[in-house]
Design a protein around this motif. Structure first.
Motif, PDB file in Angstrom:
ATOM      1  N   ARG A  24       0.839  -1.202   0.000  1.00  0.00           N
ATOM      2  CA  ARG A  24       0.000   0.000   0.000  1.00  0.00           C
ATOM      3  C   ARG A  24       0.874   1.252   0.000  1.00  0.00           C
ATOM      4  N   GLU A  25       1.937   1.248   0.787  1.00  0.00           N
ATOM      5  CA  GLU A  25       2.840   2.392   0.855  1.00  0.00           C
ATOM      6  C   GLU A  25       3.563   2.599  -0.480  1.00  0.00           C
TER       7      GLU A  25
ATOM      8  N   ARG B 240       2.360   1.795  -3.455  1.00  0.00           N
ATOM      9  CA  ARG B 240       1.372   2.364  -4.387  1.00  0.00           C
ATOM     10  C   ARG B 240       1.159   3.842  -4.095  1.00  0.00           C
ATOM     11  N   LYS B 241       1.125   4.183  -2.809  1.00  0.00           N
ATOM     12  CA  LYS B 241       0.927   5.573  -2.410  1.00  0.00           C
ATOM     13  C   LYS B 241       2.064   6.439  -2.962  1.00  0.00           C
TER      14      LYS B 241
END
Length: 132
Positions: free
Chosen positions: A10-11, A13-14
């Motif tokens: 997730r990080e 992708r962020k």
């Protein structure tokens, strides 16, 4: 390749889609979406499919070159679909994809905001121009 946790993914992708980074794909998409013609073309297709000439008649002031270029960009980005019907002459219809339709409420809100706040914008411009 090492295994990554969901939080790590997730990080990543962020970071990968941070619109404030010039090379980010999100930054480039926002550039397309904020183009003068994009919103007008998407809005012109909000009532259903249209042919090239119909779009050109609705969107006043757009050149053929810019209309073609913007339609291609929106098709490439998956916001509209180009349907060619083989007949004489060839018929080409443009319509919004589900992704394009999902932008319509956002464009409507932006349009409503602009219409509701134009008097304040004009006042701010006049004040600025008087001082500067």
């Amino acid at each position: 390749m090492p295994t990554r946790t969901v939080a790590q993914q997730r990080e990543e992708r962020k970071t990968a889609y941070n619109a404030f980074i010039a090379a980010c794909p999100t930054n480039k998409l926002l550039d397309t979406l904020s183009d003068k013609w994009t919103g007008l073309l998407l809005a012109s297709l909000s009532d259903g499919p249209r042919r090239y000439g119909e779009i050109a008649a609705i969107v006043a002031g757009i050149s053929n070159k810019m209309l073609t270029q913007t339609l291609r960009t929106l098709e490439r980005d998956g916001l509209l679909d180009r349907q060619v019907t083989p007949q004489v002459p060839v018929r080409v219809d443009y319509s919004l994809t589900p992704l394009g339709v999902s932008l319509l409420p956002i464009l409507a809100m932006l349009k409503e905001w602009a219409e509701a706040n134009m008097d304040e914008v004009f006042a701010a411009r006049a004040s600025f121009d008087t001082v500067n």
